[in-house]
Design a protein around this motif. Structure first.
Motif, short mmCIF file in Angstrom:
data_model
loop_
_atom_site.label_atom_id
_atom_site.label_comp_id
_atom_site.label_asym_id
_atom_site.label_seq_id
_atom_site.Cartn_x
_atom_site.Cartn_y
_atom_site.Cartn_z
N ALA A 155 -3.22 5.46 -77.09
CA ALA A 155 -3.82 4.14 -77.03
C ALA A 155 -3.51 3.39 -75.74
N ALA A 156 -2.34 3.68 -75.14
CA ALA A 156 -1.95 2.94 -73.94
C ALA A 156 -0.87 3.72 -73.20
N TYR A 157 -1.18 4.19 -72.01
CA TYR A 157 -0.17 4.92 -71.24
C TYR A 157 -0.50 4.86 -69.75
N ILE A 158 0.55 5.05 -68.95
CA ILE A 158 0.42 5.07 -67.50
C ILE A 158 0.72 6.48 -67.01
N ILE A 159 -0.17 7.01 -66.19
CA ILE A 159 0.10 8.27 -65.51
C ILE A 159 0.66 7.93 -64.13
N ARG A 160 1.79 8.49 -63.83
CA ARG A 160 2.49 8.17 -62.59
C ARG A 160 1.76 8.75 -61.38
N ALA A 161 1.85 8.05 -60.26
CA ALA A 161 1.32 8.58 -59.01
C ALA A 161 1.93 9.95 -58.74
N GLY A 162 1.08 10.92 -58.47
CA GLY A 162 1.54 12.27 -58.22
C GLY A 162 1.55 13.17 -59.43
N SER A 163 1.29 12.61 -60.63
CA SER A 163 1.37 13.40 -61.86
C SER A 163 0.02 13.65 -62.52
N ALA A 164 -1.04 13.06 -61.99
CA ALA A 164 -2.35 13.23 -62.63
C ALA A 164 -2.78 14.69 -62.66
N GLY A 165 -2.49 15.41 -61.58
CA GLY A 165 -2.86 16.83 -61.54
C GLY A 165 -2.17 17.63 -62.61
N LYS A 166 -0.92 17.31 -62.89
CA LYS A 166 -0.17 18.01 -63.93
C LYS A 166 -0.78 17.74 -65.30
N VAL A 167 -1.08 16.48 -65.57
CA VAL A 167 -1.67 16.13 -66.87
C VAL A 167 -3.04 16.77 -67.01
N ALA A 168 -3.84 16.71 -65.95
CA ALA A 168 -5.17 17.30 -65.99
C ALA A 168 -5.11 18.80 -66.24
#
Length: 242
Positions: A155-168
């Motif tokens: 419902a609510a979360y922040i993806i840290r700079a530099g971590s979007a590729g890992k989550v994706a």
């Protein structure tokens, strides 16, 4: 980190006009001017191990995550969250030192399993230690490791700079295996496997709106949705006692 400086998107179905208006009003009220709207994607008949509505939710989070550059933090919201009246003050205290901690994803709310007595005890103990989380002057926020306690909730979360590729990459792998689980369960499994570093803000920075029905109406545990919401809101800063 100042939340007002963080770009983001809230996920909203085109037909959910009331939720859109409510979210846009709250975002404007709390100065979250860099958070826009993402038109929620719909599930389809592709091969999958989850329901059609769960697929739509997964695809929406995946599409946003794939679009994020690695040069900035990014806030992802769903349209059924509830902002406490003191949200502006709470956010300043809750996020003040979080950039010194090690995380890829920071959850601003979460759900735990109501059958997991240890997790419930952990949160009750944390709540008892920090004092009155209902007070508008509350300041004693902290973050904690999600491993073995986070059960679900995107419902609510922040993806840290530099971590979007890992989550994706984690979500892409689930897609390659025909979506065996919902997006929040994919996060939970990656966290518990040590593939994703995640923390949660405690008490939770936002609550879940008990007055709206989940759009995941074909989910197997839909009948327990209100129970999950009520338990989550027990640990939300500034929430009411309803």
């Amino acid at each position: 980190m100042k939340l007002g400086d963080v770009s983001g998107l809230f996920i909203n179905l085109d037909r959910s006009t009331d939720r859109r208006a409510k979210m846009e009003d709250a975002l404007a009220r709390f100065g979250l001017d860099k958070v826009g709207r993402f038109s929620a994607l719909q599930g389809d008949d592709r091969k999958r191990g989850i329901t059609r509505n769960e697929l739509g939710c997964f695809l929406s989070h995946q599409a946003i995550t794939e679009s994020i550059g690695d040069d900035r933090h990014f806030l992802i919201l769903e349209d059924d969250i509830r902002f406490p009246e003191a949200f502006g003050d709470y956010a300043g205290h809750a996020l003040a030192g979080c950039e010194q901690e090690d995380w890829d994803v920071l959850f601003l709310t979460q759900m735990i399993s109501f059958t997991d007595v240890k997790s419930i005890y952990t949160l009750l103990r944390q709540r008892r230690q920090v004092g009155d989380i209902r007070s508008p002057s509350f300041t004693r926020f902290a973050t904690h490791d999600c491993k073995n306690i986070f059960a679900s909730c995107t419902a609510a979360y922040i993806i840290r700079a530099g971590s979007a590729g890992k989550v994706a990459s984690i979500l892409r792998k689930m897609a390659e295996h025909d979506y065996p689980c919902a997006v929040d369960i994919a996060h939970m499994r990656a966290i518990n496997a040590g593939l994703l570093k995640a923390r949660y803000v405690f008490p939770y920075l936002v609550g879940l709106d008990p007055g709206v029905r989940t759009t995941l109406t074909d989910r197997r545990d839909e009948g327990n949705h209100q129970l999950f919401v009520d338990i989550a809101n027990l640990f939300a800063a500034g929430g009411d006692l309803d």
